[in-house]
Design an enzyme around this catalytic site. Structure first.
Site, PDB file in Angstrom:
ATOM      1  N   LEU A 185       4.446 -19.865  23.557  1.00 14.56           N
ATOM      2  CA  LEU A 185       3.013 -20.029  23.364  1.00 14.56           C
ATOM      3  C   LEU A 185       2.805 -21.127  22.324  1.00 14.56           C
ATOM      4  O   LEU A 185       3.163 -20.962  21.149  1.00 14.56           O
ATOM      5  CB  LEU A 185       2.361 -18.723  22.905  1.00 14.56           C
ATOM      6  CG  LEU A 185       2.076 -17.671  23.990  1.00 14.56           C
ATOM      7  CD1 LEU A 185       3.367 -17.164  24.632  1.00 14.56           C
ATOM      8  CD2 LEU A 185       1.279 -16.511  23.412  1.00 14.56           C
ATOM      9  N   MET A 186       2.259 -22.254  22.764  1.00 15.69           N
ATOM     10  CA  MET A 186       2.196 -23.456  21.928  1.00 15.69           C
ATOM     11  C   MET A 186       0.777 -23.729  21.450  1.00 15.69           C
ATOM     12  O   MET A 186      -0.147 -23.851  22.255  1.00 15.69           O
ATOM     13  CB  MET A 186       2.676 -24.665  22.731  1.00 15.69           C
ATOM     14  CG  MET A 186       4.182 -24.742  22.894  1.00 15.69           C
ATOM     15  SD  MET A 186       5.003 -25.308  21.390  1.00 15.69           S
ATOM     16  CE  MET A 186       4.519 -27.030  21.394  1.00 15.69           C
ATOM     17  N   LYS A 267      -5.273 -12.486  20.512  1.00 11.96           N
ATOM     18  CA  LYS A 267      -3.816 -12.539  20.664  1.00 11.96           C
ATOM     19  C   LYS A 267      -3.356 -11.641  21.815  1.00 11.96           C
ATOM     20  O   LYS A 267      -2.446 -12.000  22.579  1.00 11.96           O
ATOM     21  CB  LYS A 267      -3.130 -12.111  19.359  1.00 11.96           C
ATOM     22  CG  LYS A 267      -3.289 -13.092  18.213  1.00 11.96           C
ATOM     23  CD  LYS A 267      -2.491 -14.355  18.463  1.00 11.96           C
ATOM     24  CE  LYS A 267      -2.543 -15.305  17.281  1.00 11.96           C
ATOM     25  NZ  LYS A 267      -1.820 -14.799  16.095  1.00 11.96           N
ATOM     26  N   GLY A 289       5.270 -18.310  17.448  1.00 11.82           N
ATOM     27  CA  GLY A 289       5.668 -18.835  16.140  1.00 11.82           C
ATOM     28  C   GLY A 289       5.208 -17.962  14.995  1.00 11.82           C
ATOM     29  O   GLY A 289       5.106 -18.428  13.855  1.00 11.82           O
ATOM     30  N   GLN A 298      -0.901 -11.212  11.738  1.00 12.89           N
ATOM     31  CA  GLN A 298       0.551 -11.161  11.781  1.00 12.89           C
ATOM     32  C   GLN A 298       1.146 -10.120  10.825  1.00 12.89           C
ATOM     33  O   GLN A 298       2.319 -10.201  10.465  1.00 12.89           O
ATOM     34  CB  GLN A 298       1.136 -12.551  11.501  1.00 12.89           C
ATOM     35  CG  GLN A 298       0.764 -13.565  12.569  1.00 12.89           C
ATOM     36  CD  GLN A 298       1.199 -14.980  12.239  1.00 12.89           C
ATOM     37  OE1 GLN A 298       2.037 -15.202  11.359  1.00 12.89           O
ATOM     38  NE2 GLN A 298       0.625 -15.954  12.932  1.00 12.89           N
ATOM     39  N   CYS A 457       0.329 -49.433  24.038  1.00 15.48           N
ATOM     40  CA  CYS A 457       1.575 -48.678  24.170  1.00 15.48           C
ATOM     41  C   CYS A 457       2.356 -49.292  25.330  1.00 15.48           C
ATOM     42  O   CYS A 457       1.852 -50.169  26.027  1.00 15.48           O
ATOM     43  CB  CYS A 457       1.337 -47.184  24.398  1.00 15.48           C
ATOM     44  SG  CYS A 457       0.577 -46.796  25.988  1.00 15.48           S
TER      45      CYS A 457
END
Length: 484
Positions: A185-186, A267, A289, A298, A457
């Site tokens: 999960l980013m 979450k 993370g 958390q 670029c």
């Protein structure tokens, strides 16, 4: 150039079939990662080593090969060597003198020999003879086995002699493709990028899942850092980037869930959605993370409640890590600059979030939540191959491009600093500024609004994406520079 790859030590204690499978997978990964630099590259495997041979002589390409292998899971370290047929001791001395002689004058040194095969001498016999001869013939100050100024390293394998030039460190772990798959999960910040790296480093093939809470710039930033992580550490395997539109989910939480339970509920919804995606992809574990008590959601009671939303295994590689240690790791692996400049969008901010969620209360809060909203989000999820993620993101993005920069305009080189250093952009009579793509969104507003800027670029994709975002933010003085 010849490289001898020393595999991750834990591989060497596996059973013979497993060890053979892991080393075979590592050889396949090396060929995959380096084939664009040398299509004729050869990788030969033996019981505890792999030998990589390339005929490429360009030093820049050789350095690129070394850099890629240094970031490849499964490699403890690798040696850059010269190979010769094994002769007698005097021949070994001659070879060592040719390579190390100029370095030994006036220096204290040691000789380190490793040997495999059947010979009528030992490694220590080689050490003593070669050391004494080099000391006499090269004007060395003496031999120092504990703190040598120069180390003469050689390996003897059966009837071959390898003189070691350089020892390059690897990152260890198991080869990607030899173990299971995970879904990370980013969010693109310090924690999730380091967690993804830890999984990849261990050898777990890592797919990326992003929950878009409403920020297009955030989605672009996470795509970029996910692509960076894959390119640097995991390009031997093809993985997916999954983007899930979560704006409606956030709206439902804001309208139906009590303030103190918003974070925990969000979450839990993310875990439910990612578990659904993992099931579709036949992935057994989710990765986050999270670290104990870093934020209110958390705490141990809250993590326990969050985990109850799914039967999937949830891995938290950073669980007991300190924040500064996580940040330090992000700098080491190159994701810190991404994280520092990551556009943020948080649609759920509780005023008084609970740190000790109760199961019955969570059930009551979620009873009001319309699960059809979550199902619609999953239906609209986009699955993109990570190697195509930037190109896919750039499709149908219309931005004005110019083939020539005019006096007074400023060209902004948004390439990664490594690319800027390898091939600097120099234009006669035109000012060029280096501003990496991961910083452009935040720093552009600090530039002179009266000047015209051209983003540059290599392929024009990243510059087009960032120009499009800046234009949508109201910066009308942006174009793309695509030299003809």
């Amino acid at each position: 150039m010849k490289l001898i790859v020393k595999v991750f030590p834990e591989i060497t204690i596996k059973s013979r079939p497993v060890r053979k499978r892991f080393i075979r997978q590592l050889g396949k990964n090396i060929r995959t990662v380096l084939k664009d630099l040398d299509p004729a590259l050869s990788v030969d495997g033996v019981w505890d080593n792999l030998e990589v041979n390339t005929q490429v002589e360009d030093e820049k390409l050789q350095r690129e090969m070394v850099e890629r292998m240094s970031c490849m899971p499964g490699i403890a370290h690798f040696l850059q060597v010269e190979e010769y047929p094994l002769g007698d001791f005097d021949d070994i001395v001659d070879k060592c003198r040719a390579h190390f002689g100029p370095l030994l004058a006036g220096k204290r040194f040691s000789v380190r020999c490793k040997r495999a095969g059947h010979h009528d001498f030992t490694s220590m016999d080689v050490d003593r003879y070669v050391g004494s001869q080099l000391r006499q013939q090269c004007g060395a100050a003496g031999i120092d086995l504990k703190h040598p100024e120069v180390e003469v390293r050689l390996e003897i394998r059966h009837q071959r002699l390898f003189i070691v030039h350089t020892r390059h460190p690897g990152i260890g772990g198991y080869p990607l493709g030899a173990l299971e798959q995970t879904l990370v999960l980013m969010s693109g910040g310090f924690d999730s990028t380091v967690a993804a790296y830890q999984m990849m480093r261990r050898g777990l093939m890592t797919h990326f899942c992003f929950f878009n809470l409403g920020g297009r710039a955030h989605e672009l930033g996470v795509m970029e850092v996910a692509h960076y992580l894959w390119k640097k550490f995991g390009s031997s395997q093809r993985v997916l980037f999954v983007s899930v539109p979560f704006e409606e989910v956030v709206g439902e939480i804001l309208g139906k869930v009590d303030d103190s339970y918003m974070g925990v509920t969000l979450k839990r919804m993310m875990l439910r959605a990612s578990a659904n995606i993992a099931e579709r992809l036949q992935i057994d574990a989710l990765v986050t993370g999270e670290a104990i008590s870093q934020v209110s959601s958390q705490t141990l009671p809250n993590l326990a409640i969050i985990d109850q939303a799914t039967d999937k295994l949830v891995l938290r590689p950073l669980l007991a890590s300190h924040k500064q240690d996580i940040i330090d790791t992000a700098y080491q692996i190159g994701t810190a600059e991404f994280a520092k400049h990551m556009p943020e969008y948080c649609g759920v901010i509780s005023v008084n979030p609970t740190t000790c969620a109760k199961p019955h209360r969570v059930v009551r809060e979620e009873q009001e939540f319309d699960m059809a909203v979550l199902e619609r989000a999953l239906e609209r999820a986009r699955f993109i191959s990570i190697d195509n993620v930037i190109d896919e993101l750039g499709k149908d993005v219309a931005v004005e491009e110019v083939g020539e920069a005019l006096p007074g305009q400023i060209v902004i080189d948004i390439r990664h600093p490594d690319a800027q250093e390898d091939a600097p952009l120099v234009l006669d009579g035109i000012e060029v500024q280096a501003l990496p793509f991961y910083a452009i969104n935040n720093r552009f507003k600090q530039l002179d609004a009266n000047r015209q800027y051209l983003l540059y670029c290599d392929r024009g994709v990243m510059s087009r994406l960032h120009a499009h975002h800046l234009l949508s933010e109201g910066h009308a003085n942006v174009r793309v520079y695509r030299p003809t």
